[in-house]
Design an enzyme around this catalytic site. Structure first.
Site, short mmCIF file in Angstrom:
data_model
loop_
_atom_site.label_atom_id
_atom_site.label_comp_id
_atom_site.label_asym_id
_atom_site.label_seq_id
_atom_site.Cartn_x
_atom_site.Cartn_y
_atom_site.Cartn_z
N HIS A 1 13.46 6.13 -10.75
CA HIS A 1 13.97 6.99 -11.81
C HIS A 1 12.82 7.81 -12.40
O HIS A 1 11.72 7.28 -12.57
CB HIS A 1 14.58 6.14 -12.94
CG HIS A 1 15.81 5.41 -12.54
ND1 HIS A 1 15.75 4.19 -11.91
CD2 HIS A 1 17.11 5.72 -12.68
CE1 HIS A 1 17.00 3.77 -11.67
NE2 HIS A 1 17.84 4.68 -12.13
N MET B 1 6.31 0.50 -10.68
CA MET B 1 6.03 1.49 -9.63
C MET B 1 5.07 2.56 -10.13
O MET B 1 4.20 3.03 -9.38
CB MET B 1 7.32 2.12 -9.10
CG MET B 1 8.21 1.14 -8.35
SD MET B 1 7.36 0.25 -7.02
CE MET B 1 6.84 1.59 -5.97
N ASP C 1 -11.39 9.93 -1.24
CA ASP C 1 -11.57 11.34 -0.90
C ASP C 1 -12.90 11.88 -1.39
O ASP C 1 -13.60 12.59 -0.66
CB ASP C 1 -10.43 12.17 -1.49
CG ASP C 1 -10.58 13.65 -1.17
OD1 ASP C 1 -10.71 13.99 0.02
OD2 ASP C 1 -10.58 14.46 -2.11
N LEU D 1 13.73 6.38 -4.62
CA LEU D 1 14.77 5.81 -5.48
C LEU D 1 14.27 5.44 -6.87
O LEU D 1 14.98 4.78 -7.63
CB LEU D 1 15.41 4.60 -4.79
CG LEU D 1 16.07 4.92 -3.44
CD1 LEU D 1 16.67 3.67 -2.82
CD2 LEU D 1 17.11 6.01 -3.58
#
Length: 157
Positions: free
Chosen positions: A76, A112, A127, A74
């Site tokens: 943008h 975010m 990693d 959700l």
């Protein structure tokens, strides 16, 4: 309290920001990777078999921020104007602190994106170092502060 990401039928919905005022928005985030002494030393001395660990994690974090809307349903898609990823080496605890900053002039915040930058950078560190230390820990991913928008500015103490 009305839920912002749920429509009148109870379905997930991306918030409509069409009428919001565009402002300069900035968010900063952090996360930490704790590793063995040998893995930490290999990073510092650039002796990791996979190459320059920090340079690779920096690019991965920047790419992660740019792809945030592809990963978080959700969010943008944003036209980021700045993404930075930096590292603080903490020899006493064998940790690498990852810091990100995201900025834009827009209608929605960039928290975010900053969190995604840190998350992808820490995963890349893991990693690249897992052959030397599969027991590494990623922790402390959080927003440090933000500015812009109607909810105002704040900084974590």
């Amino acid at each position: 309290m009305a839920l912002t990401h749920i429509d009148s039928q109870g379905h997930a919905n991306m918030v409509d920001v069409t009428q919001k005022q565009a402002t300069t928005r900035l968010a900063r985030a952090e996360g930490v990777v704790r590793m063995s002494q040998s893995a930490f030393d290999a990073v510092i001395k650039q002796q990791n078999a996979k190459g320059d660990v920090l340079a690779t994690a920096r690019i991965a974090g920047i790419q992660g921020a740019k792809r945030c809307a592809d990963l978080i349903p959700l969010c943008h898609p944003l036209a980021l104007t700045k993404v930075s990823v930096s590292f603080e080496l903490l020899p006493e605890t064998r940790e690498i602190r990852v810091l990100s900053e995201c900025k834009l002039a827009g209608k929605t915040g960039v928290e975010m994106e900053a969190l995604t930058a840190v998350s992808v950078a820490t995963l890349t560190l893991f990693d690249m170092c897992k052959a030397q230390d599969p027991l590494m820990e990623i922790h402390g991913i959080r927003v440090l502060g933000k500015s812009g928008g109607k909810s105002g500015d704040w900084e974590r103490e």
